[in-house]
Design a protein around this motif. Structure first.
Motif, PDB file in Angstrom:
ATOM      1  N   ARG A  67      -1.433 -18.430  23.423  1.00  0.00           N
ATOM      2  CA  ARG A  67      -0.528 -17.085  23.144  1.00  0.00           C
ATOM      3  C   ARG A  67       0.778 -17.494  23.916  1.00  0.00           C
ATOM      4  O   ARG A  67       1.929 -16.969  23.430  1.00  0.00           O
ATOM      5  CB  ARG A  67      -1.383 -15.904  24.069  1.00  0.00           C
ATOM      6  CG  ARG A  67      -1.937 -15.060  23.395  1.00  0.00           C
ATOM      7  CD  ARG A  67      -2.411 -13.993  24.420  1.00  0.00           C
ATOM      8  NE  ARG A  67      -3.706 -13.469  23.599  1.00  0.00           N
ATOM      9  CZ  ARG A  67      -4.096 -12.551  24.311  1.00  0.00           C
ATOM     10  NH1 ARG A  67      -4.276 -12.301  25.638  1.00  0.00           N
ATOM     11  NH2 ARG A  67      -5.171 -12.079  23.770  1.00  0.00           N
ATOM     12  N   SER A  71       4.149 -17.061  21.470  1.00  0.00           N
ATOM     13  CA  SER A  71       4.735 -16.011  21.821  1.00  0.00           C
ATOM     14  C   SER A  71       6.384 -16.755  22.093  1.00  0.00           C
ATOM     15  O   SER A  71       7.389 -16.089  22.001  1.00  0.00           O
ATOM     16  CB  SER A  71       4.356 -15.022  22.826  1.00  0.00           C
ATOM     17  OG  SER A  71       4.010 -15.861  23.886  1.00  0.00           O
ATOM     18  N   ARG A  74       8.467 -17.580  19.262  1.00  0.00           N
ATOM     19  CA  ARG A  74       8.988 -16.362  18.815  1.00  0.00           C
ATOM     20  C   ARG A  74       9.954 -15.721  19.587  1.00  0.00           C
ATOM     21  O   ARG A  74      10.677 -14.713  19.423  1.00  0.00           O
ATOM     22  CB  ARG A  74       7.904 -15.210  18.458  1.00  0.00           C
ATOM     23  CG  ARG A  74       7.278 -15.450  17.091  1.00  0.00           C
ATOM     24  CD  ARG A  74       6.415 -14.472  16.945  1.00  0.00           C
ATOM     25  NE  ARG A  74       5.105 -14.739  17.527  1.00  0.00           N
ATOM     26  CZ  ARG A  74       4.473 -13.812  18.312  1.00  0.00           C
ATOM     27  NH1 ARG A  74       5.209 -12.595  18.686  1.00  0.00           N
ATOM     28  NH2 ARG A  74       3.300 -14.050  19.069  1.00  0.00           N
ATOM     29  N   ASP A  76       9.326 -14.484  22.928  1.00  0.00           N
ATOM     30  CA  ASP A  76       8.732 -13.602  23.541  1.00  0.00           C
ATOM     31  C   ASP A  76       8.311 -14.128  24.869  1.00  0.00           C
ATOM     32  O   ASP A  76       7.430 -14.851  24.763  1.00  0.00           O
ATOM     33  CB  ASP A  76       7.758 -12.685  22.776  1.00  0.00           C
ATOM     34  CG  ASP A  76       6.888 -11.921  23.602  1.00  0.00           C
ATOM     35  OD1 ASP A  76       7.509 -11.765  24.800  1.00  0.00           O
ATOM     36  OD2 ASP A  76       5.734 -11.559  23.363  1.00  0.00           O
TER      37      ASP A  76
END
Lengths: 315, 326
Positions: A67, A71, A74, A76
């Motif tokens: 995760r 992320s 991306r 994030d």
């Protein structure tokens, strides 16, 4: 050249991925639960449990990692625990200050170090060479935070030439540069010594090369031989050294930002660690790692541009 | 006319173990349009001679006596840095031994050839045109495109051709070739020798050709100089030296040339003994400790005995060396 750049990009991705694994592992093994720290001592177990599941801390470790990894790809980097703002925004807000600081430090070290090294090499064994040698060792030996405090006391407090703290008014370049002068000198001055010594050594080696004898035998002036024929070659190890040294400068930036009360990544990380604001710590460290990888790739590309032999061996 | 006239040149080097006399009373002449060979073992002072002529002696080296007359007028010993730079690369050009290291590795061949012409006042285009012309003369294929290339993109033989092209770019009156073929293999050596011979005729310069290869000297040179331990022991036409050597060292040196052996020998001949210590030169003749003819008179400095108008040997016993060819 293009293939070389792509290779460097691939290598960079691998380095950043490894850094992410280590970063993740580090935070995982640190004692203390981020959720309970964030909520404070009066939080009920139910509240902690709720935050833990919101932060994903109740998931198996490998799910947590993937995760985190995807992320991050991306863009994030999670949200700050307290304000709920995206970490990336918080980091990017501070990044320009640190970049300016490091750019300033590199400017000091290159603009002083390279000429000093050349002069020392040309005047080898003379008085000037000895003075430069002693000064170089001295500035390398003194830790940068000591130089930071002394330069603050001398130039800001006693002489009042330059401002002591802050980063200058936003939008006012002159004021920002004034605020940048002392902290960047504090970080860069040790590097002046390193670079002067490095340039001197590689310059002396290059001046002994037989192609320099050829250049002399063709009647070129000493000036052209030193600064065009020899320095082009003698500068190469320094470029590599600087590429690696950027990482060191980032850690010096933490001191400088605290001593001079400047905003920046160093100060951000320092404050985030003291309150266990982990998303900010990981985000800031990750952005710094990417920055380091990019700078190193740029240094290698610069060497390729300066040295045709490297260029050929890559194609 | 004499292009280079070295008279009684002595060069000392200051070393930690005392003064080293690298050249003692060296005299030689390079006439216009001639190729003069210098032959001698390693350490005999060939490189010191070149560096003294070029004004590029190391910091601890010093000319203690003598003159270096260039084109009949300027004494290079007393010329200052600026005056010397104006001659180097323009009137006196040099090709060095090691073609691999002689060119700057990070600058293109074209840039290096342009820089040599910095005094010419020509435009960049004219400079490049001259470089191309010169590269064509040394038989570099496709010179227009190769100007942009860097030294490592050429083979060793090509690099030496480029070095020759660079040396001849300003049409110097004297080309010093310091063992230009030693680092190359035998087939390339022949090609470079032919090229030098050819270009020397075309450009009409003199060549001072340093080598330890007797065969190359015999092939290329009009006159030759034999050096031993920092002295010119014999000089004369190549024919004189090869067919009528008069200095005992020259005789022994020729006898050691494997190419001149009449039959197969299980062991190649050598000269017994070692070079004298140049920090502590023997009084008199430098070769006396290895010479069969040495006697009491050899402990005083031998004269430069003229054997014909051009043939000179620095020996007391030139009468005894006559005839008996090696």
């Amino acid at each position: 050249m293009l293939r070389y750049a792509l290779k460097r990009l691939g290598l960079g991705i691998i380095i950043v991925s490894v850094a992410m694994v280590m970063l993740f592992a580090m935070i995982y093994v640190i004692p203390g639960d981020p959720a309970s720290v964030a909520l404070g001592p009066r939080a009920t177990p139910e509240m902690i449990q709720a935050l833990r599941s919101r932060m994903g801390l109740d998931q198996p470790i490998w799910i947590q990692f993937f995760r985190f990894y995807f992320s991050a790809l991306r863009g994030d980097l999670g949200t700050e625990v307290l304000s709920g703002r995206p970490v990336l925004d918080v980091v990017f807000e501070q990044l320009p200050y640190t970049l300016a600081l490091i750019a300033g430090a590199i400017s000091w070290s290159v603009l002083l170090g390279i000429p000093l090294g050349c002069i020392a090499a040309v005047r080898r064994g003379g008085f000037v060479d000895r003075v430069i040698g002693i000064l170089s060792v001295a500035v390398i030996a003194v830790p940068s935070f000591v130089i930071a405090i002394y330069s603050l006391l001398i130039f800001a407090v006693a002489l009042q030439w330059l401002p002591a703290i802050g980063a200058g008014e936003p939008g006012n370049l002159a004021s920002q540069l004034k605020h940048l002068a002392l902290p960047s000198l504090a970080i860069g001055v040790g590097w002046v010594g390193y670079i002067a010594r490095m340039v001197r050594a590689s310059m002396l080696e290059t001046l002994e090369a037989s192609h320099i004898r050829t250049a002399r035998a063709f009647g070129l002036t000493d000036r052209r031989i030193t600064y065009s024929y020899a320095l082009r070659i003698a500068i190469l190890p320094t470029v590599t050294l600087l590429g690696v040294g950027i990482g060191n400068m980032v850690s010096s930036a933490v001191f400088a930002e605290i001593v001079f009360a400047r905003p920046g990544i160093g100060k951000l990380v320092y404050e985030a660690i003291s309150v266990r604001n982990y998303p900010v710590v990981t985000g800031a460290v990750l952005v710094t790692t990417v920055f380091f990888v990019v700078v190193n790739a740029l240094a290698d590309i610069l060497i390729g541009a300066l040295d045709p032999r490297v260029r050929t061996s890559l194609n | 006319m004499t292009v280079l006239d070295v008279k009684d040149l002595s060069v000392d080097f200051a070393t930690e173990a005392g003064t080293l006399q690298a050249l003692r009373k060296v005299s030689l002449k390079v006439p216009a349009n001639r190729i003069v060979g210098v032959v001698g073992e390693s350490g005999c002072g060939k490189s010191t001679l070149i560096n003294a002529v070029l004004g590029l002696l190391a910091d601890n080296g010093r000319v203690t006596a003598g003159q270096i007359l260039f084109e009949g007028k300027s004494d290079l010993v007393h010329l200052d840095g600026t005056g010397m730079r104006a001659l180097r690369g323009q009137r006196i050009a040099t090709v060095f031994q090691d073609p691999m290291g002689a060119l700057n590795p990070v600058l293109s061949v074209g840039k290096q050839m342009r820089d040599i012409q910095y005094r010419s006042g020509r435009s960049r285009k004219e400079k490049d045109a001259l470089s191309v012309e010169m590269l064509r003369k040394v038989r570099i294929p496709d010179p227009e495109h190769r100007l942009a290339q860097f030294p490592h993109e050429f083979s060793g033989g090509m690099k030496q051709r480029i070095a020759i092209a660079m040396a001849l770019l300003m049409r110097p009156s004297l080309l010093i070739a310091d063992e230009p073929t030693t680092a190359l293999d035998a087939t390339l050596e022949v090609a470079i020798i032919e090229l030098l011979k050819d270009l020397q005729k075309q450009i009409g310069c003199s060549v001072l050709f340093i080598s330890h290869h007797l065969g190359v000297i015999a092939e290329l040179c009009d006159e030759m100089i034999v050096m031993y331990a920092g002295e010119v022991v014999e000089r004369g036409s190549t024919r004189d030296i090869f067919h009528n050597p008069r200095h005992p060292y020259t005789k022994k040196l020729l006898a050691c040339d494997p190419a001149r052996l009449a039959r197969r020998e299980p062991r190649l001949p050598t000269i017994p003994g070692t070079l004298p210590d140049l920090r502590n030169r023997p009084k008199g003749c430098v070769f006396q400790s290895r010479c069969e003819l040495a006697d009491d008179v050899c402990s005083t400095m031998p004269p430069d005995t003229a054997l014909s108008t051009s043939h000179v040997a620095r020996c007391w016993h030139t009468d005894e060396t006559a005839g008996a060819a090696a």
